[in-house]
Design a protein around this motif. Structure first.
Motif, PDB file in Angstrom:
ATOM      1  N   TRP A 117       0.828  -1.201   0.000  1.00 14.99           N
ATOM      2  CA  TRP A 117       0.000   0.000   0.000  1.00 14.99           C
ATOM      3  C   TRP A 117       0.864   1.253   0.000  1.00 14.99           C
ATOM      4  O   TRP A 117       1.988   1.253   0.506  1.00 14.99           O
ATOM      5  N   TYR A 162       0.377   4.862   1.650  1.00 17.50           N
ATOM      6  CA  TYR A 162      -0.408   5.700   2.560  1.00 17.50           C
ATOM      7  C   TYR A 162      -0.071   7.159   2.265  1.00 17.50           C
ATOM      8  O   TYR A 162       1.106   7.534   2.275  1.00 17.50           O
ATOM      9  N   TRP A 185      -6.970  10.426   1.811  1.00 19.78           N
ATOM     10  CA  TRP A 185      -8.145   9.590   1.636  1.00 19.78           C
ATOM     11  C   TRP A 185      -8.331   8.770   2.910  1.00 19.78           C
ATOM     12  O   TRP A 185      -7.359   8.464   3.599  1.00 19.78           O
ATOM     13  N   ILE A 214      -8.574   6.220   5.923  1.00 14.47           N
ATOM     14  CA  ILE A 214      -7.925   4.975   6.324  1.00 14.47           C
ATOM     15  C   ILE A 214      -8.848   4.298   7.327  1.00 14.47           C
ATOM     16  O   ILE A 214      -9.237   4.900   8.329  1.00 14.47           O
ATOM     17  N   GLU A 215      -9.212   3.054   7.044  1.00 14.97           N
ATOM     18  CA  GLU A 215     -10.197   2.355   7.861  1.00 14.97           C
ATOM     19  C   GLU A 215      -9.523   1.310   8.743  1.00 14.97           C
ATOM     20  O   GLU A 215      -8.696   0.527   8.269  1.00 14.97           O
ATOM     21  N   ARG A 275      -9.840  -2.011  10.138  1.00 15.26           N
ATOM     22  CA  ARG A 275     -10.659  -3.189   9.845  1.00 15.26           C
ATOM     23  C   ARG A 275     -10.207  -4.369  10.703  1.00 15.26           C
ATOM     24  O   ARG A 275      -9.011  -4.532  10.970  1.00 15.26           O
ATOM     25  N   PRO A 316      -5.856   1.496   3.919  1.00 13.29           N
ATOM     26  CA  PRO A 316      -6.141   2.711   3.144  1.00 13.29           C
ATOM     27  C   PRO A 316      -7.206   2.433   2.088  1.00 13.29           C
ATOM     28  O   PRO A 316      -7.217   1.359   1.475  1.00 13.29           O
ATOM     29  N   THR A 317      -8.107   3.385   1.884  1.00  9.38           N
ATOM     30  CA  THR A 317      -9.137   3.229   0.858  1.00  9.38           C
ATOM     31  C   THR A 317      -8.639   3.653  -0.527  1.00  9.38           C
ATOM     32  O   THR A 317      -9.193   3.221  -1.536  1.00  9.38           O
ATOM     33  N   LYS A 318      -7.631   4.496  -0.574  1.00  9.60           N
ATOM     34  CA  LYS A 318      -6.966   4.912  -1.815  1.00  9.60           C
ATOM     35  C   LYS A 318      -5.508   5.215  -1.499  1.00  9.60           C
ATOM     36  O   LYS A 318      -5.209   5.665  -0.385  1.00  9.60           O
ATOM     37  N   PRO A 357      -5.434   1.947  -4.365  1.00 11.38           N
ATOM     38  CA  PRO A 357      -5.535   0.505  -4.137  1.00 11.38           C
ATOM     39  C   PRO A 357      -4.149  -0.112  -3.989  1.00 11.38           C
ATOM     40  O   PRO A 357      -3.133   0.493  -4.353  1.00 11.38           O
TER      41      PRO A 357
END
Length: 283
Positions: A87, A89, A100, A102-103, A105, A124-126, A128
């Motif tokens: 990823w 970040y 963007w 960051i979740e 999970r 991170p959501t973006k 990918p």
């Protein structure tokens, strides 16, 4: 920048013991963290931990990249941390706010005695992921039916699952492996276009741990990485199908992958006797 601030990654990497952290409960801040310090005062401005309670050897491998980007037309002085997990970040380097979301999970718990793995990890959501993550039987080397069945038979001996599947006594096949994803080379930025170019590795590793016979100056934990933890090859052929590296272009203005292509070749694998009658795809 509007403030005198210097950002640097935590070079202490992960805490001691790559795959076992029972002696260090908690998230283990500031390991595997991006930390911004004020160059004038030395005070911490902001931080983000990118791996909680690290037990995968997913230390931050290279220095962050500074970029001026324009997501949705808004100018941002950004900082990009590439990771072994595959990823990128992206943060506002002045405020520390993620560009963007960051979740956090949930990830599977550990079943190793004494280990209290952190229940979530930051996704991170973006952009990918720029490298493949996790392992399943569908990832077995499949150029010939015989090689595929042999690879799958070996894969079934390991623990398989998505990224952040916990290390185990039987051995967890983790991907990205210990070399990433991204590694020491980091990335190269085109400042005019906002395109970040990343060379990444797509090979697994085996996270197998074993009980230590005794503690000493070099071993201070009940469990640690098992010596001769295993192999990711079967009769000289990788367990997982290619490609084994990629070159990726990431548009930091949009948080999108522009293109990703296989990178590199292996003449020894092409010459393997079990594959001579089968055309190997070109990278």
């Amino acid at each position: 920048m509007t403030t005198r601030a210097a950002c640097s990654t935590s070079r202490s990497a992960r805490p001691s013991n790559d795959f076992y952290g029972a002696a260090r409960p908690g998230a283990n801040l500031f390991a595997e963290s991006l930390v911004c310090l004020d160059a004038a005062t030395g005070k911490r401005k902001w931080h983000h931990q990118l791996v909680h309670h690290g037990i995968w050897d997913y230390d931050l491998p290279g220095p962050p990249v500074l970029a001026t980007i324009r997501p949705e037309g808004k100018k941002i002085d950004a900082i990009v941390q590439l990771t072994k997990m595959g990823w990128a970040y992206v943060f506002d380097r002045v405020s520390g706010k993620p560009v963007w979301p960051i979740e956090e999970r949930p990830v599977a718990p550990s079943d190793v005695f004494g280990e209290k793995a952190w229940p979530t990890q930051p996704f991170p959501t973006k952009p990918p992921a720029f490298e493949d993550q996790g392992v399943s039987l569908d990832d077995a080397f499949d150029l010939t039916p015989r090689v595929e069945s042999g690879a799958q038979a070996i894969l079934k001996k390991f623990r398989l699952g998505p990224i952040f599947t916990q290390p185990s006594m039987e051995g967890t096949l983790m991907r990205p492996g210990l070399n990433g994803g991204a590694n020491w080379g980091g990335g190269a930025l085109d400042p005019e276009s906002g395109i970040l170019y990343v060379k990444s590795t797509n090979s697994p590793a085996i996270a197998r741990i074993a009980k230590n016979a005794e503690k000493n100056d070099e071993v201070d934990a009940d469990y640690s990485i098992a010596r001769g933890a295993g192999t990711v090859f079967h009769d000289g052929i990788p367990l997982l199908k290619p490609p084994y590296a990629h070159l990726t272009a990431i548009d930091l203005n949009k948080g999108e992958i522009v293109w990703r292509v296989p990178f590199g070749d292996d003449a020894r694998l092409r010459a393997h006797p079990a594959l001579k009658a089968w055309p190997c795809p070109k990278n």
